[in-house]
Design a protein around this motif. Structure first.
Motif, mmCIF file in Angstrom:
data_model
loop_
_atom_site.group_PDB
_atom_site.id
_atom_site.type_symbol
_atom_site.label_atom_id
_atom_site.label_comp_id
_atom_site.label_asym_id
_atom_site.label_seq_id
_atom_site.Cartn_x
_atom_site.Cartn_y
_atom_site.Cartn_z
ATOM 1 N N ILE A 19 -17.548 81.365 -82.449
ATOM 2 C CA ILE A 19 -16.917 82.650 -82.769
ATOM 3 C C ILE A 19 -15.814 82.363 -83.769
ATOM 4 N N GLU A 20 -16.005 82.872 -84.969
ATOM 5 C CA GLU A 20 -15.064 82.653 -86.069
ATOM 6 C C GLU A 20 -14.722 81.175 -86.239
ATOM 7 N N GLY A 21 -15.755 80.344 -86.203
ATOM 8 C CA GLY A 21 -15.575 78.913 -86.428
ATOM 9 C C GLY A 21 -15.104 78.133 -85.210
ATOM 10 N N THR A 22 -14.825 78.802 -84.107
ATOM 11 C CA THR A 22 -14.369 78.111 -82.896
ATOM 12 C C THR A 22 -15.545 77.939 -81.949
#
Length: 197
Positions: A185-188
């Protein structure tokens, strides 16, 4: 993998099974030595079960509604069994006990029957596997009774069918309650746990 991809693969596998069964039936020749009435009855029963057992195993995947994964697994198991069986028949060139041709080793009827039984047993459990194995054993018996194969041919066919099915079949767990998923999620990176009540 999306559900559409799984369905497409299972339909492709189903078509391959139909073609392979048709081709394998075309290698069957007429009986040279006349059979007694009892032998004819057993031979016919074995022939019927050879077609019915894969149909029942394939049908079981729809009864349990296991997301077409079972259909795909059975398609691979049956296709592999038929390919190995008929490859060995051509490579070994062993004469049948009745002398009608050189396609004796291994027994194709037996390998298909045991592949079907092993799929049902491994996928859905011994409760359904025991009757399936009894039917498969009877198919092997009919091949010896009809003088199409000897014991070695039947045992080899059974081993091939069970071995290939066990290679491609996974246990169906309809009561699977814990699921693990991962993603970003958003790079995480995230890890998700789900539990069904």
């Amino acid at each position: 993998m999306s559900n559409i991809t799984i369905v497409q693969k299972s339909m492709c596998g189903f078509r391959a099974i139909v073609v392979l069964l048709f081709l394998s039936l075309s290698l069957t020749y007429g009986q040279v030595v006349p059979l007694t009435s009892s032998q004819k009855t057993h031979k016919i029963a074995g022939d019927v079960l050879r077609g019915a057992m894969p149909a029942l195993a394939l049908g079981s995947t729809f009864i349990w509604k296991d997301g077409q994964k079972g259909t795909y697994q059975f398609s691979k198991a049956l296709a592999g069994t038929i390919a190995l069986t008929y490859g060995l028949k051509l490579a070994t060139n062993k004469e049948r006990p009745n002398g009608e041709n050189n396609n004796s080793f291994p027994s194709g009827h037996t390998s298909v029957a045991f592949a079907s039984a092993a799929f049902v047993q491994k996928r859905y459990g011994w409760e359904f596997g025991i009757p399936a194995y009894l039917l498969a054993g009877y198919v092997g018996y009919t091949r010896i009774e009809a003088n199409k194969h000897d014991g070695v041919d039947v045992l080899a066919g059974a081993a091939i069918g069970v071995g290939i099915s066990y290679l491609f079949t996974k246990r169906y767990d309809e009561e699977k309650k814990l699921g693990i998923s991962s993603g970003f999620i958003e790079g995480t990176p995230i890890l998700g746990l789900t539990y069904k009540f």
